[in-house]
Scaffold this motif. Sequence first.
Motif, PDB file in Angstrom:
ATOM      1  N   ASN A 196       8.829   1.096 -12.561  1.00  0.00           N
ATOM      2  CA  ASN A 196       9.649   0.172 -11.852  1.00  0.00           C
ATOM      3  C   ASN A 196       9.055  -1.190 -11.797  1.00  0.00           C
ATOM      4  OD1 ASN A 196      12.187   0.007 -10.796  1.00  0.00           O
ATOM      5  ND2 ASN A 196      11.233   0.342  -8.511  1.00  0.00           N
ATOM      6  N   GLY A 197       8.423  -1.700 -12.699  1.00  0.00           N
ATOM      7  CA  GLY A 197       7.592  -2.981 -12.856  1.00  0.00           C
ATOM      8  C   GLY A 197       6.580  -3.081 -11.824  1.00  0.00           C
ATOM      9  N   GLN A 198       5.882  -1.862 -11.513  1.00  0.00           N
ATOM     10  CA  GLN A 198       4.772  -2.102 -10.579  1.00  0.00           C
ATOM     11  C   GLN A 198       3.654  -1.325 -11.395  1.00  0.00           C
ATOM     12  OE1 GLN A 198       5.123  -3.360  -7.321  1.00  0.00           O
ATOM     13  NE2 GLN A 198       7.023  -3.891  -7.970  1.00  0.00           N
ATOM     14  N   VAL A 199       2.414  -2.124 -10.832  1.00  0.00           N
ATOM     15  CA  VAL A 199       0.966  -1.484 -11.185  1.00  0.00           C
ATOM     16  C   VAL A 199       0.206  -1.325  -9.881  1.00  0.00           C
ATOM     17  CG1 VAL A 199       0.876  -2.918 -13.297  1.00  0.00           C
ATOM     18  CG2 VAL A 199       0.056  -3.781 -11.288  1.00  0.00           C
ATOM     19  N   VAL A 200      -0.869  -0.354 -10.034  1.00  0.00           N
ATOM     20  CA  VAL A 200      -1.953  -0.114  -9.153  1.00  0.00           C
ATOM     21  C   VAL A 200      -3.057  -0.946  -9.592  1.00  0.00           C
ATOM     22  CG1 VAL A 200      -2.460   2.060  -9.960  1.00  0.00           C
ATOM     23  CG2 VAL A 200      -2.953   1.446  -7.650  1.00  0.00           C
ATOM     24  N   HIS A 201      -3.888  -1.504  -8.723  1.00  0.00           N
ATOM     25  CA  HIS A 201      -5.209  -2.244  -9.351  1.00  0.00           C
ATOM     26  C   HIS A 201      -5.942  -2.514  -8.292  1.00  0.00           C
ATOM     27  CE1 HIS A 201      -4.037  -6.554  -8.777  1.00  0.00           C
ATOM     28  NE2 HIS A 201      -3.055  -5.914  -8.208  1.00  0.00           N
ATOM     29  N   ALA A 202      -7.356  -2.912  -8.479  1.00  0.00           N
ATOM     30  CA  ALA A 202      -8.116  -3.193  -7.706  1.00  0.00           C
ATOM     31  C   ALA A 202      -8.346  -4.989  -7.807  1.00  0.00           C
ATOM     32  CB  ALA A 202      -9.580  -2.801  -7.853  1.00  0.00           C
ATOM     33  N   PRO A 203      -7.730  -5.583  -6.885  1.00  0.00           N
ATOM     34  CA  PRO A 203      -7.666  -6.928  -7.439  1.00  0.00           C
ATOM     35  C   PRO A 203      -8.833  -7.893  -7.332  1.00  0.00           C
ATOM     36  CG  PRO A 203      -5.996  -6.471  -5.550  1.00  0.00           C
ATOM     37  CD  PRO A 203      -7.084  -5.409  -5.620  1.00  0.00           C
ATOM     38  N   TYR A 204      -9.447  -7.996  -6.286  1.00  0.00           N
ATOM     39  CA  TYR A 204     -10.755  -8.793  -6.070  1.00  0.00           C
ATOM     40  C   TYR A 204     -11.191  -8.752  -4.853  1.00  0.00           C
ATOM     41  CZ  TYR A 204      -7.136 -11.904  -4.061  1.00  0.00           C
ATOM     42  OH  TYR A 204      -5.984 -12.665  -3.379  1.00  0.00           O
ATOM     43  N   PRO A 205     -12.411  -9.144  -4.488  1.00  0.00           N
ATOM     44  CA  PRO A 205     -13.282  -8.989  -3.140  1.00  0.00           C
ATOM     45  C   PRO A 205     -12.257  -9.385  -2.018  1.00  0.00           C
ATOM     46  CG  PRO A 205     -14.785  -9.914  -4.845  1.00  0.00           C
ATOM     47  CD  PRO A 205     -13.523  -9.782  -5.520  1.00  0.00           C
ATOM     48  N   GLY A 206     -12.084  -8.558  -1.257  1.00  0.00           N
ATOM     49  CA  GLY A 206     -11.369  -8.930   0.138  1.00  0.00           C
ATOM     50  C   GLY A 206      -9.843  -8.421  -0.023  1.00  0.00           C
ATOM     51  N   ALA A 207      -9.496  -7.947  -1.086  1.00  0.00           N
ATOM     52  CA  ALA A 207      -7.962  -7.462  -1.520  1.00  0.00           C
ATOM     53  C   ALA A 207      -8.345  -5.798  -1.876  1.00  0.00           C
ATOM     54  CB  ALA A 207      -7.387  -8.193  -2.470  1.00  0.00           C
ATOM     55  N   PRO A 208      -7.860  -4.905  -1.072  1.00  0.00           N
ATOM     56  CA  PRO A 208      -8.371  -3.661  -1.436  1.00  0.00           C
ATOM     57  C   PRO A 208      -7.164  -3.024  -2.480  1.00  0.00           C
ATOM     58  CG  PRO A 208      -6.963  -3.738   0.643  1.00  0.00           C
ATOM     59  CD  PRO A 208      -7.504  -5.072   0.292  1.00  0.00           C
ATOM     60  N   VAL A 209      -7.359  -1.724  -3.100  1.00  0.00           N
ATOM     61  CA  VAL A 209      -6.775  -1.299  -4.103  1.00  0.00           C
ATOM     62  C   VAL A 209      -5.189  -1.258  -3.650  1.00  0.00           C
ATOM     63  CG1 VAL A 209      -6.302   0.762  -5.356  1.00  0.00           C
ATOM     64  CG2 VAL A 209      -8.611   0.083  -5.032  1.00  0.00           C
ATOM     65  N   ARG A 210      -4.219  -1.887  -4.500  1.00  0.00           N
ATOM     66  CA  ARG A 210      -2.663  -1.679  -3.931  1.00  0.00           C
ATOM     67  C   ARG A 210      -1.850  -1.939  -5.267  1.00  0.00           C
ATOM     68  NH1 ARG A 210      -3.791  -8.123  -2.632  1.00  0.00           N
ATOM     69  NH2 ARG A 210      -2.875  -9.266  -4.461  1.00  0.00           N
ATOM     70  N   TYR A 211      -0.685  -1.946  -4.818  1.00  0.00           N
ATOM     71  CA  TYR A 211       0.308  -2.002  -5.753  1.00  0.00           C
ATOM     72  C   TYR A 211       0.890  -3.588  -5.813  1.00  0.00           C
ATOM     73  CZ  TYR A 211       1.288   2.925  -5.049  1.00  0.00           C
ATOM     74  OH  TYR A 211       0.817   4.275  -4.682  1.00  0.00           O
ATOM     75  N   ASP A 212       1.118  -4.097  -7.164  1.00  0.00           N
ATOM     76  CA  ASP A 212       1.719  -5.359  -7.163  1.00  0.00           C
ATOM     77  C   ASP A 212       2.502  -5.431  -8.518  1.00  0.00           C
ATOM     78  OD1 ASP A 212       0.651  -7.261  -5.311  1.00  0.00           O
ATOM     79  OD2 ASP A 212      -1.270  -7.259  -6.158  1.00  0.00           O
ATOM     80  N   THR A 246       0.821  -1.364  -0.059  1.00  0.00           N
ATOM     81  CA  THR A 246      -0.155  -0.060   0.018  1.00  0.00           C
ATOM     82  C   THR A 246       0.841   1.241   0.077  1.00  0.00           C
ATOM     83  OG1 THR A 246      -0.191   0.028   2.361  1.00  0.00           O
ATOM     84  CG2 THR A 246      -1.914  -1.290   0.981  1.00  0.00           C
ATOM     85  N   GLU A 247       2.226   1.133  -0.122  1.00  0.00           N
ATOM     86  CA  GLU A 247       3.017   2.139  -0.195  1.00  0.00           C
ATOM     87  C   GLU A 247       3.792   1.979  -1.484  1.00  0.00           C
ATOM     88  OE1 GLU A 247       4.819   3.867   2.769  1.00  0.00           O
ATOM     89  OE2 GLU A 247       3.474   3.603   4.038  1.00  0.00           O
ATOM     90  N   LEU A 248       3.913   2.882  -2.287  1.00  0.00           N
ATOM     91  CA  LEU A 248       4.819   3.017  -3.413  1.00  0.00           C
ATOM     92  C   LEU A 248       6.054   2.661  -3.474  1.00  0.00           C
ATOM     93  CD1 LEU A 248       4.173   3.285  -6.487  1.00  0.00           C
ATOM     94  CD2 LEU A 248       4.775   5.741  -6.506  1.00  0.00           C
ATOM     95  N   PRO A 249       6.403   1.745  -3.954  1.00  0.00           N
ATOM     96  CA  PRO A 249       7.859   1.329  -3.929  1.00  0.00           C
ATOM     97  C   PRO A 249       8.926   2.375  -4.708  1.00  0.00           C
ATOM     98  CG  PRO A 249       6.790  -0.151  -5.579  1.00  0.00           C
ATOM     99  CD  PRO A 249       5.755   0.714  -5.009  1.00  0.00           C
ATOM    100  N   PRO A 250      10.169   2.255  -4.459  1.00  0.00           N
ATOM    101  CA  PRO A 250      11.140   3.307  -5.092  1.00  0.00           C
ATOM    102  C   PRO A 250      11.090   3.284  -6.568  1.00  0.00           C
ATOM    103  CG  PRO A 250      12.164   2.054  -3.374  1.00  0.00           C
ATOM    104  CD  PRO A 250      10.937   1.570  -3.601  1.00  0.00           C
ATOM    105  N   LEU A 251      10.618   4.419  -7.051  1.00  0.00           N
ATOM    106  CA  LEU A 251      10.693   4.674  -8.506  1.00  0.00           C
ATOM    107  C   LEU A 251      11.734   5.144  -9.362  1.00  0.00           C
ATOM    108  CD1 LEU A 251       6.734   5.458  -8.808  1.00  0.00           C
ATOM    109  CD2 LEU A 251       7.993   3.238  -8.926  1.00  0.00           C
ATOM    110  N   SER A 252      12.893   5.200  -8.393  1.00  0.00           N
ATOM    111  CA  SER A 252      14.104   5.847  -9.168  1.00  0.00           C
ATOM    112  C   SER A 252      14.546   5.344 -10.418  1.00  0.00           C
ATOM    113  CB  SER A 252      15.356   5.700  -8.107  1.00  0.00           C
ATOM    114  OG  SER A 252      15.433   4.333  -7.914  1.00  0.00           O
TER     115      SER A 252
END
Length: 343
Positions: A314-330, A216-222
Amino acid sequence: MASHRRPSQSGLTQSARVTVLSAAAATAAAALAAPVASAAPHEPGASGKAKVDRLFEEAEKATEQYDKADEHAKELRDEVKHAQDGIARGQEKINRMRGALGAIAGAQYRSGGIDPALALLLSSNPNTYLDQAAALDRLSERQSGALQDLQHEQRRLAQQRAEAGRKLSELERSRTEVARHKRTVESKLAEARRTLNALPTADRASFDRASRSGRTELPPLSGSAPAASSRAAAAVMAARSAIGKPYIWGANGPSGFDCSGLMQWSYARAGVGLPRTSQEQRYAGHQVPLSEAKPGDLVAYRHDASHIAMYVGNGQVVHAPYPGAPVRYDPVGMMPVSSVTRV
C-alpha cells in the motif's frame, strides 16, 4: 572628405531627451529596489534544518562504508584464525614426522652400521642376517619417503605462515579503514547535533517532530498484493516487530539498527542471508519495477543506494531512518528510489 560624426537624433528636443533620461533613471532605480522589497521573508531555521538533513545523509553514507569495512575485517579475522589453526596443526604433524624419522635413525644406529658384506661374513646365521638386511632396506626406504614427506610439509607450512602474514597485514589495514570511517560518522553526527542545537527553539522543536513523524502503526493494507514468497512474508513480520527500536549506526539488531542492518536482521529471521551493506543488498535478488513492488521487496534510495527500506504494501515501507528517528513506516516515495529488489 566624408564626415564620420554620428548624426544627432532627430525628432527629440534637448528638453525631451532630458525627460526620457530622467524616466529611464527612475525606472532603473525602481528595478534595483524591487527585489529587496519583494523578497520572501527569510526563514531563520531553514538553512540550519537543511544542513542537519545533509549531515545525516552524509553520516548514513559513511555508516554504509563503515559497515562494509567492518564486515571485511570480520571476514579477515576468521581467515587469520583459520590460517593460524592450520599452522598449529601443520607444526604438530611435522613434529610427529620428525619423531618417526628419529625412530628409524635409531633402529639403523642399533644395527651397528657395519658394511653388509663384512656383516654377512661375521654372521653365525646367514639366513637371519639376510632377513635383518631386508628389514633394514625397508627402513631405509621408509626413511627416504618420510624425509620427502617432511620436506613437503615444511614447505607447505612456510607458505601457510607467509599467507597468514599477508592476512594479518591486510587485517591491520582494514582495522585502520574501519576506524577512519567511524571517525567520519561520529564527526558528521556531532556536527549535525551542534547545528540542530544552534537552531531557534521553535525550529528545533519543528525538526524534532518532523524526524519522528513516521507512523509506528501499520496503515491499512487492504487491496495490497501479497508477499512474493513465504520467506518475504516472514521478513516483513520480523521488520514490523522492530518498529520503535532506535537507529544505531553500525548495528544489525536486535536492540537497534541502521538501515541495512534492519534488512539483514529481518531476512535472517526468515532464514535468508543478506550482505551487510545497502549497496550489496540491492543486488541480493532480481530487480523489479516499483509499480510491481510486493511486501518484502528491498527498496534502495538515492543513486548510490546509500539508504534501503523494506516494502510492506500500500505504498509504505519500514526502515531505520537516521539517528533520532526510530524504526518506522514511511511512504515509499519519501526519497528518490534507485531500485527495487526481490530477494
